[in-house]
Write a protein that holds these residues in place. Sequence first.
Motif, PDB file in Angstrom:
ATOM      1  N   ALA A  85       0.825  -1.207   0.000  1.00 28.91           N
ATOM      2  CA  ALA A  85       0.000   0.000   0.000  1.00 28.91           C
ATOM      3  C   ALA A  85       0.859   1.256   0.000  1.00 28.91           C
ATOM      4  CB  ALA A  85      -0.932   0.004   1.205  1.00 28.91           C
ATOM      5  N   GLY A  86       1.959   1.232   0.729  1.00 26.44           N
ATOM      6  CA  GLY A  86       2.865   2.378   0.742  1.00 26.44           C
ATOM      7  C   GLY A  86       3.499   2.627  -0.615  1.00 26.44           C
ATOM      8  N   VAL A  87       3.926   1.567  -1.270  1.00 24.95           N
ATOM      9  CA  VAL A  87       4.519   1.701  -2.610  1.00 24.95           C
ATOM     10  C   VAL A  87       3.474   2.206  -3.595  1.00 24.95           C
ATOM     11  CG1 VAL A  87       5.501   0.404  -4.537  1.00 24.95           C
ATOM     12  CG2 VAL A  87       6.327   0.003  -2.224  1.00 24.95           C
ATOM     13  N   ALA A  88       2.257   1.663  -3.512  1.00 26.46           N
ATOM     14  CA  ALA A  88       1.188   2.108  -4.412  1.00 26.46           C
ATOM     15  C   ALA A  88       0.861   3.578  -4.184  1.00 26.46           C
ATOM     16  CB  ALA A  88      -0.051   1.246  -4.210  1.00 26.46           C
ATOM     17  N   THR A  89       0.843   3.993  -2.922  1.00 28.60           N
ATOM     18  CA  THR A  89       0.581   5.393  -2.606  1.00 28.60           C
ATOM     19  C   THR A  89       1.668   6.292  -3.166  1.00 28.60           C
ATOM     20  OG1 THR A  89      -0.558   4.740  -0.581  1.00 28.60           O
ATOM     21  CG2 THR A  89       0.178   7.018  -0.719  1.00 28.60           C
ATOM     22  N   LEU A  90       2.905   5.897  -2.975  1.00 28.62           N
ATOM     23  CA  LEU A  90       4.022   6.689  -3.480  1.00 28.62           C
ATOM     24  C   LEU A  90       3.972   6.813  -5.000  1.00 28.62           C
ATOM     25  CD1 LEU A  90       6.659   8.189  -2.784  1.00 28.62           C
ATOM     26  CD2 LEU A  90       7.843   6.019  -3.094  1.00 28.62           C
ATOM     27  N   LEU A  91       3.725   5.701  -5.675  1.00 30.26           N
ATOM     28  CA  LEU A  91       3.655   5.733  -7.139  1.00 30.26           C
ATOM     29  C   LEU A  91       2.494   6.584  -7.621  1.00 30.26           C
ATOM     30  CD1 LEU A  91       4.516   2.031  -7.992  1.00 30.26           C
ATOM     31  CD2 LEU A  91       5.980   4.037  -8.233  1.00 30.26           C
ATOM     32  N   ALA A  92       1.347   6.483  -6.951  1.00 31.17           N
ATOM     33  CA  ALA A  92       0.179   7.276  -7.361  1.00 31.17           C
ATOM     34  C   ALA A  92       0.430   8.764  -7.164  1.00 31.17           C
ATOM     35  CB  ALA A  92      -1.045   6.829  -6.567  1.00 31.17           C
ATOM     36  N   LEU A  93       1.022   9.134  -6.040  1.00 31.24           N
ATOM     37  CA  LEU A  93       1.286  10.551  -5.793  1.00 31.24           C
ATOM     38  C   LEU A  93       2.326  11.110  -6.760  1.00 31.24           C
ATOM     39  CD1 LEU A  93       1.218  10.658  -1.889  1.00 31.24           C
ATOM     40  CD2 LEU A  93      -0.498  11.527  -3.484  1.00 31.24           C
ATOM     41  N   ARG A  94       3.327  10.312  -7.070  1.00 30.40           N
ATOM     42  CA  ARG A  94       4.335  10.778  -8.036  1.00 30.40           C
ATOM     43  C   ARG A  94       3.744  10.881  -9.440  1.00 30.40           C
ATOM     44  NH1 ARG A  94       9.908   7.687  -6.265  1.00 30.40           N
ATOM     45  NH2 ARG A  94      10.281   8.948  -4.392  1.00 30.40           N
ATOM     46  N   ALA A  95       2.822   9.973  -9.779  1.00 28.12           N
ATOM     47  CA  ALA A  95       2.181  10.022 -11.097  1.00 28.12           C
ATOM     48  C   ALA A  95       1.293  11.262 -11.230  1.00 28.12           C
ATOM     49  CB  ALA A  95       1.364   8.760 -11.344  1.00 28.12           C
ATOM     50  N   MET A  96       0.752  11.724 -10.099  1.00 31.61           N
ATOM     51  CA  MET A  96      -0.084  12.918 -10.120  1.00 31.61           C
ATOM     52  C   MET A  96       0.758  14.186 -10.133  1.00 31.61           C
ATOM     53  SD  MET A  96      -3.364  11.996  -7.688  1.00 31.61           S
ATOM     54  CE  MET A  96      -2.465  12.218  -6.197  1.00 31.61           C
ATOM     55  N   GLY A  97       2.069  14.034 -10.046  1.00 28.85           N
ATOM     56  CA  GLY A  97       2.973  15.179 -10.123  1.00 28.85           C
ATOM     57  C   GLY A  97       3.234  15.877  -8.819  1.00 28.85           C
ATOM     58  N   MET A  98       2.981  15.216  -7.739  1.00 25.32           N
ATOM     59  CA  MET A  98       3.227  15.835  -6.427  1.00 25.32           C
ATOM     60  C   MET A  98       4.683  15.766  -6.047  1.00 25.32           C
ATOM     61  SD  MET A  98      -0.057  14.674  -4.235  1.00 25.32           S
ATOM     62  CE  MET A  98      -0.127  16.051  -3.114  1.00 25.32           C
TER      63      MET A  98
END
Length: 98
Positions: A85-98
């Motif tokens: 879940a942590g890896v998925a969160t990190l990847l999702a936030l980086r994909a959104m450009g944060m």
Amino acid sequence: MNETIVIILLCAMATYLTRAGGHLIMLQFGKVHHRVEAALSAVPVAILTALVAPSAFSGGLPGVVAMLVTGLICLRGSLLIAVAAGVATLLALRAMGM
């Protein structure tokens, strides 16, 4: 044999011997005090935190949020699910450009 495979096998052997050696040493003491048992069960989380925290805080907001998500899920779920879940969160936030 490829040197990478040899290194992986040697690391696996060292890890196994370290873990088996720890169990053999603990068997010599018989019953372990409950505080020692509690401290030993906290070691994996402490090691994971020591490895993840520096890079999470230097990674900005996505790293901090991913670390918080992982920590919260660790309180109730398994470590594997929490890390995923942590890896998925990190990847999702980086994909959104944060």
